[in-house]
Design a protein around this motif. Structure first.
Motif, PDB file in Angstrom:
ATOM      1  N   THR A 257       0.839  -1.193   0.000  1.00 21.13           N
ATOM      2  CA  THR A 257       0.000   0.000   0.000  1.00 21.13           C
ATOM      3  C   THR A 257       0.872   1.241   0.000  1.00 21.13           C
ATOM      4  OG1 THR A 257      -0.140  -0.042   2.431  1.00 21.13           O
ATOM      5  CG2 THR A 257      -1.927  -1.108   1.211  1.00 21.13           C
ATOM      6  N   ASP A 258       0.287   2.338  -0.438  1.00 23.41           N
ATOM      7  CA  ASP A 258       0.986   3.625  -0.445  1.00 23.41           C
ATOM      8  C   ASP A 258       0.069   4.644   0.213  1.00 23.41           C
ATOM      9  OD1 ASP A 258       2.771   5.641  -0.900  1.00 23.41           O
ATOM     10  OD2 ASP A 258       2.181   5.937  -2.997  1.00 23.41           O
ATOM     11  N   PRO A 259       0.383   5.062   1.422  1.00 19.91           N
ATOM     12  CA  PRO A 259       1.590   4.724   2.180  1.00 19.91           C
ATOM     13  C   PRO A 259       1.451   3.361   2.869  1.00 19.91           C
ATOM     14  CG  PRO A 259       0.243   6.233   3.465  1.00 19.91           C
ATOM     15  CD  PRO A 259      -0.464   6.043   2.136  1.00 19.91           C
ATOM     16  N   PRO A 260       2.604   2.755   3.204  1.00 23.51           N
ATOM     17  CA  PRO A 260       2.567   1.439   3.843  1.00 23.51           C
ATOM     18  C   PRO A 260       2.188   1.484   5.315  1.00 23.51           C
ATOM     19  CG  PRO A 260       4.834   2.151   3.588  1.00 23.51           C
ATOM     20  CD  PRO A 260       3.972   3.182   2.903  1.00 23.51           C
ATOM     21  N   GLY A 261       2.323   2.665   5.943  1.00 25.09           N
ATOM     22  CA  GLY A 261       2.123   2.757   7.384  1.00 25.09           C
ATOM     23  C   GLY A 261       3.432   2.467   8.094  1.00 25.09           C
TER      24      GLY A 261
END
Length: 177
Positions: free
Chosen positions: A69-73
């Motif tokens: 994901t973007d952002p990945p966290g």
């Protein structure tokens, strides 16, 4: 609607060291099967790695959760950017069942069942021996399956690590001590 709510629920320990979780996913079954078995599709929700579709064959999965994901966290302390694990296909009945073993936990089975235009996916992970592993794995499966559901629905998944961290806390409350 109640069935969907039940299917979307959290996974559970169905035996003391066995975790089972289900998702109702947009079909057809061959599309969901491709997301389980083809490296380029699987890496979008879980792990890359070529698999020869034959029982008994080895494979290697490569997790890069920061890339999901973007952002990945925020990746939790102690978790590497990349994780590799060798496994083996133990059972194969395309496009309905894939069973594998990997690492020091027990086998994982993926069962697919057509439900109209959708597909019921049941994931069962056996021999999760200690609580810390159970919490990591249950939150992991839940988060990875959320990624899969979003990808199959053509949606952008939410932050992997933020979801994983939240779900790990939730499973810590839900699972028996």
């Amino acid at each position: 609607m109640n069935q969907m709510k039940t299917i979307e629920a959290y996974g559970e320990l169905t035996e003391p060291a066995t975790f089972t979780i289900q998702r109702l996913l947009p079909g057809p079954i061959e599309r969901v099967w491709a997301y389980l078995t083809e490296s380029d599709l699987r890496r979008q929700w879980m792990a890359a790695g070529q698999m020869e579709m034959k029982a008994g064959t080895p494979f290697e999965f490569i997790w890069r959760n920061d890339e999901l994901t973007d952002p990945p966290g925020q990746r939790p302390a102690g978790f590497p950017e990349e994780h590799r694990m060798e496994g083996r296909i133990t059972e194969l009945d395309a496009p309905r069942k894939l069973a594998i073993i990997w690492g020091n936990t027990g086998g994982v089975s993926f069962l697919l069942e057509p439900k109209g235009n959708d597909v019921l996916l049941t994931v069962t992970h056996r021999r999760l021996p200690e609580r810390e592993i159970q919490l990591n794995v249950t939150a992991g499966w839940h988060t990875h399956l959320d990624m899969l559901a979003a990808r199959l629905a053509g949606k952008t998944p939410t932050s992997f690590w933020d979801g994983w961290s939240r779900l790990r806390k939730e499973y810590d409350r839900r699972l028996p001590a």
